[in-house]
Write a protein that holds these residues in place. Structure first.
Motif, PDB file in Angstrom:
ATOM      1  N   THR A  12      89.401 134.770  59.142  1.00 49.41           N
ATOM      2  CA  THR A  12      88.370 134.033  58.403  1.00 49.41           C
ATOM      3  C   THR A  12      87.013 134.588  58.783  1.00 49.41           C
ATOM      4  O   THR A  12      86.600 134.482  59.928  1.00 49.41           O
ATOM      5  N   ARG A  13      86.326 135.182  57.807  1.00 47.52           N
ATOM      6  CA  ARG A  13      85.102 135.892  58.168  1.00 47.52           C
ATOM      7  C   ARG A  13      83.899 134.977  58.309  1.00 47.52           C
ATOM      8  O   ARG A  13      83.056 135.182  59.158  1.00 47.52           O
ATOM      9  N   ASN A  14      83.807 133.971  57.441  1.00 51.16           N
ATOM     10  CA  ASN A  14      82.602 133.151  57.486  1.00 51.16           C
ATOM     11  C   ASN A  14      82.724 132.008  58.491  1.00 51.16           C
ATOM     12  O   ASN A  14      83.632 131.183  58.406  1.00 51.16           O
ATOM     13  N   ILE A  15      81.780 132.005  59.442  1.00 54.25           N
ATOM     14  CA  ILE A  15      81.799 130.993  60.486  1.00 54.25           C
ATOM     15  C   ILE A  15      80.973 129.796  60.023  1.00 54.25           C
ATOM     16  O   ILE A  15      79.996 129.967  59.309  1.00 54.25           O
ATOM     17  N   GLY A  16      81.359 128.600  60.441  1.00 56.15           N
ATOM     18  CA  GLY A  16      80.546 127.440  60.091  1.00 56.15           C
ATOM     19  C   GLY A  16      81.381 126.226  59.716  1.00 56.15           C
ATOM     20  O   GLY A  16      80.870 125.128  59.561  1.00 56.15           O
ATOM     21  N   GLN A  17      82.706 126.442  59.559  1.00 56.16           N
ATOM     22  CA  GLN A  17      83.547 125.286  59.231  1.00 56.16           C
ATOM     23  C   GLN A  17      84.728 125.211  60.182  1.00 56.16           C
ATOM     24  O   GLN A  17      85.146 126.226  60.731  1.00 56.16           O
ATOM     25  N   GLU A  18      85.245 124.023  60.362  1.00 60.11           N
ATOM     26  CA  GLU A  18      86.441 123.859  61.183  1.00 60.11           C
ATOM     27  C   GLU A  18      87.619 124.524  60.471  1.00 60.11           C
ATOM     28  O   GLU A  18      87.750 124.396  59.261  1.00 60.11           O
ATOM     29  N   ILE A  19      88.430 125.234  61.235  1.00 60.63           N
ATOM     30  CA  ILE A  19      89.574 125.903  60.609  1.00 60.63           C
ATOM     31  C   ILE A  19      90.858 125.355  61.225  1.00 60.63           C
ATOM     32  O   ILE A  19      90.952 125.193  62.446  1.00 60.63           O
TER      33      ILE A  19
ATOM     34  N   TRP B  14      74.973 130.280  61.139  1.00 59.24           N
ATOM     35  CA  TRP B  14      75.974 130.859  62.034  1.00 59.24           C
ATOM     36  C   TRP B  14      75.989 132.387  61.926  1.00 59.24           C
ATOM     37  O   TRP B  14      76.084 133.088  62.926  1.00 59.24           O
ATOM     38  N   LEU B  15      75.884 132.859  60.688  1.00 56.78           N
ATOM     39  CA  LEU B  15      75.915 134.307  60.476  1.00 56.78           C
ATOM     40  C   LEU B  15      74.706 134.962  61.155  1.00 56.78           C
ATOM     41  O   LEU B  15      74.833 136.004  61.799  1.00 56.78           O
ATOM     42  N   THR B  16      73.542 134.310  61.012  1.00 51.53           N
ATOM     43  CA  THR B  16      72.334 134.844  61.643  1.00 51.53           C
ATOM     44  C   THR B  16      72.488 134.866  63.160  1.00 51.53           C
ATOM     45  O   THR B  16      72.173 135.869  63.813  1.00 51.53           O
ATOM     46  N   VAL B  17      73.010 133.763  63.711  1.00 47.83           N
ATOM     47  CA  VAL B  17      73.216 133.688  65.162  1.00 47.83           C
ATOM     48  C   VAL B  17      74.202 134.774  65.603  1.00 47.83           C
ATOM     49  O   VAL B  17      74.015 135.428  66.630  1.00 47.83           O
ATOM     50  N   LEU B  18      75.231 134.993  64.778  1.00 41.82           N
ATOM     51  CA  LEU B  18      76.222 136.021  65.116  1.00 41.82           C
ATOM     52  C   LEU B  18      75.563 137.392  65.192  1.00 41.82           C
ATOM     53  O   LEU B  18      75.767 138.149  66.142  1.00 41.82           O
ATOM     54  N   PHE B  19      74.754 137.716  64.190  1.00 44.59           N
ATOM     55  CA  PHE B  19      74.075 139.015  64.170  1.00 44.59           C
ATOM     56  C   PHE B  19      73.160 139.186  65.383  1.00 44.59           C
ATOM     57  O   PHE B  19      73.164 140.224  66.038  1.00 44.59           O
ATOM     58  N   MET B  20      72.392 138.126  65.667  1.00 45.73           N
ATOM     59  CA  MET B  20      71.459 138.217  66.789  1.00 45.73           C
ATOM     60  C   MET B  20      72.215 138.376  68.113  1.00 45.73           C
ATOM     61  O   MET B  20      71.829 139.154  68.975  1.00 45.73           O
TER      62      MET B  20
ATOM     63  N   HIS C 121      85.316 129.578  67.009  1.00 36.09           N
ATOM     64  CA  HIS C 121      85.435 130.652  66.031  1.00 36.09           C
ATOM     65  C   HIS C 121      84.375 131.727  66.279  1.00 36.09           C
ATOM     66  O   HIS C 121      84.665 132.917  66.320  1.00 36.09           O
ATOM     67  N   PHE C 122      83.155 131.267  66.493  1.00 35.31           N
ATOM     68  CA  PHE C 122      82.030 132.165  66.721  1.00 35.31           C
ATOM     69  C   PHE C 122      82.262 133.058  67.943  1.00 35.31           C
ATOM     70  O   PHE C 122      82.109 134.279  67.880  1.00 35.31           O
ATOM     71  N   PHE C 123      82.673 132.437  69.062  1.00 33.27           N
ATOM     72  CA  PHE C 123      82.831 133.228  70.284  1.00 33.27           C
ATOM     73  C   PHE C 123      84.007 134.199  70.194  1.00 33.27           C
ATOM     74  O   PHE C 123      83.947 135.306  70.718  1.00 33.27           O
ATOM     75  N   ILE C 124      85.081 133.767  69.508  1.00 30.06           N
ATOM     76  CA  ILE C 124      86.202 134.698  69.330  1.00 30.06           C
ATOM     77  C   ILE C 124      85.743 135.890  68.491  1.00 30.06           C
ATOM     78  O   ILE C 124      86.015 137.049  68.793  1.00 30.06           O
ATOM     79  N   TYR C 125      84.994 135.563  67.447  1.00 25.12           N
ATOM     80  CA  TYR C 125      84.505 136.627  66.565  1.00 25.12           C
ATOM     81  C   TYR C 125      83.594 137.590  67.317  1.00 25.12           C
ATOM     82  O   TYR C 125      83.679 138.808  67.170  1.00 25.12           O
ATOM     83  N   LEU C 126      82.729 137.025  68.164  1.00 26.07           N
ATOM     84  CA  LEU C 126      81.803 137.843  68.942  1.00 26.07           C
ATOM     85  C   LEU C 126      82.562 138.759  69.914  1.00 26.07           C
ATOM     86  O   LEU C 126      82.258 139.947  70.046  1.00 26.07           O
ATOM     87  N   ALA C 127      83.574 138.176  70.568  1.00 30.96           N
ATOM     88  CA  ALA C 127      84.383 138.960  71.506  1.00 30.96           C
ATOM     89  C   ALA C 127      85.080 140.093  70.767  1.00 30.96           C
ATOM     90  O   ALA C 127      85.077 141.258  71.209  1.00 30.96           O
ATOM     91  N   PHE C 128      85.639 139.745  69.624  1.00 27.34           N
ATOM     92  CA  PHE C 128      86.359 140.723  68.822  1.00 27.34           C
ATOM     93  C   PHE C 128      85.419 141.854  68.371  1.00 27.34           C
ATOM     94  O   PHE C 128      85.759 143.029  68.433  1.00 27.34           O
TER      95      PHE C 128
ATOM     96  N   TRP D   7      71.271 138.445  51.466  1.00 29.90           N
ATOM     97  CA  TRP D   7      72.051 138.997  50.355  1.00 29.90           C
ATOM     98  C   TRP D   7      73.519 138.612  50.491  1.00 29.90           C
ATOM     99  O   TRP D   7      74.160 138.167  49.533  1.00 29.90           O
ATOM    100  N   HIS D   8      74.058 138.742  51.717  1.00 28.72           N
ATOM    101  CA  HIS D   8      75.457 138.416  51.982  1.00 28.72           C
ATOM    102  C   HIS D   8      75.721 136.932  51.722  1.00 28.72           C
ATOM    103  O   HIS D   8      76.704 136.575  51.068  1.00 28.72           O
ATOM    104  N   ALA D   9      74.793 136.072  52.205  1.00 35.66           N
ATOM    105  CA  ALA D   9      74.953 134.629  52.021  1.00 35.66           C
ATOM    106  C   ALA D   9      74.959 134.284  50.542  1.00 35.66           C
ATOM    107  O   ALA D   9      75.751 133.465  50.075  1.00 35.66           O
TER     108      ALA D   9
END
Ligand SMILES: [Zn+2]
Length: 379
Positions: free
Chosen positions: A139-146, A44-50, A159-166, A30-32
């Motif tokens: 930046t909430r959506n992970i998957g692109q170079e920022i 990426w979002l799925t991996v983040l949730f898991m 980005h993913f690991f920073i988000y996970l840590a946060f 739904w979010h995607a």
């Protein structure tokens, strides 16, 4: 737990996924859809949730391992969309032990966050770490170079690991809200217990927990965050239930088996037909029975459920001994807390009370205990 799927057992503790866990995937889809995410971003979002749920699982193991140190076993760990639950057999009674068990969960997330931050800081260019943290969280959506403001490039992985840590840090803050029986509320109750004793501390913590939970429900409705509202409702119920438990246990701890035992009770014979048991159940007030052999020796108990089972089959000619379960005995001076724990843990409805020589003096059954508690609470 009902409606749960066992996924594996680690360190002797079975881990279950509650069926509602599947809703996570619907939420991701739904979010995607509503954010217009591409395939890579959705993955990426799925991996983040898991990964996040893996961190929640480790958090629960934190509680379980701390509890094991104090001799408390964990029945299982259940993962749900609103978080995880390590179902401990009981809460350690010493306030300091409860404090350690409660804080062990969030401590795991602090450790995860620190490790992630340290590893990330070593892998990115010197001087860019702070800026990356800032852009990553914005930046909430992970998957692109920022690109950060000074032109550093941040890969989706960083980005993913920073988000996970946060998110782990957010988990810590959220869990430490003093809404009993959430972790922060348990810490609060433990600290209060050192000073006021457990029953009073629980009453205060449960009251505060329900007030905060109401605020969470309101905040959830206001920001249309369904999960938050569900969690709030869950906390309200859990706080009430646990407070009731503690108050009842406190009450029971002041009485002994001799205070509630019933000296007159129906004796069933192990070699009689089940028909006798069915008739006794039908025409009397007793629900659970002690069973004796021909020499008048106590051999077991016969439970209401088992009599009903025979009645439904129907099986009226089997001997009662075919349906009996093991009998538990307590002593006259045993605390009612012990009696209640036995009844709960063994899942039985009746218990025998004997003196030191083992002579049977009476019984205590579930209904009698409940009646006693209601009478005492009403005083
Ligand atoms: Zn926790």
């Amino acid at each position: 737990m009902r409606g749960s799927l066992k996924v594996f057992t680690w360190l002797g503790i079975p881990v279950f996924l509650h069926w509602t866990f599947g809703l996570i995937f619907l939420y991701i889809l739904w979010h995607a859809q509503s954010e217009g995410l591409g395939i890579a971003e959705t993955i990426w979002l799925t991996v983040l949730f898991m990964s996040l749920f893996l961190c929640v699982l480790l958090h629960e193991y934190g509680h379980a391992i701390a509890a094991r140190r104090y001799g408390v076993k964990t029945r299982d760990i259940v993962l749900m969309p609103i978080g995880g639950v390590a179902r401990l057999e009981r809460m350690p009674e010493k306030p300091f032990h409860e404090f350690v068990v409660a804080i062990a969960g969030p401590a795991v997330n602090v450790v995860i966050a620190v490790i992630l931050f340290v590893v990330i800081s070593f892998t990115v260019e010197a001087g860019s770490f702070g800026e990356m943290l800032f852009s990553a969280v914005q930046t909430r959506n992970i998957g692109q170079e920022i690109a950060t403001e000074s032109g550093y490039l941040m890969s989706p992985t960083v980005h993913f690991f920073i988000y996970l840590a946060f998110t782990n840090l957010m988990l810590v803050i959220f869990n430490m809200i003093p809404a009993f029986p959430m972790d922060g509320g348990r810490v609060f109750r433990a600290l209060l217990s050192m000073w006021l004793g457990r029953p009073k501390a629980t009453r205060i913590a449960a009251w505060l927990g329900q007030v905060i939970a109401l605020i969470l429900v309101g905040a959830g409705l206001w920001s249309s965050d369904v999960m938050l509202s569900i969690l709030g409702i869950f906390v309200i119920y859990a706080a009430r239930a646990e407070n009731d438990n503690v108050q009842t246990e406190d009450l029971l701890s002041r009485y002994k088996a001799r205070d509630v035992l019933r000296p007159h009770f129906t004796r069933l014979r192990s070699n009689d037909w089940m028909l006798t048991a069915i008739e006794t159940l039908r025409h009397g007030l007793e629900r659970h029975f002690l069973v004796f052999d021909v020499n008048d020796r106590l051999v077991g108990i016969l439970e209401e459920e088992d009599i009903v089972r025979a009645m439904r089959k129907p099986d009226v000619t089997s001997e009662i001994s075919q349906y009996t379960q093991n009998v538990q005995l307590v002593q006259l001076d045993d605390s009612l807390v012990k009696v209640q724990n036995l009844i709960r843990q063994q899942g039985i409805g009746i218990i025998g009370v004997a003196d030191e020589s083992g002579k049977l003096l009476g019984v205590i059954d579930k209904a009698g205990m409940m009646y006693f508690v209601r009478m005492e609470e009403g005083k």
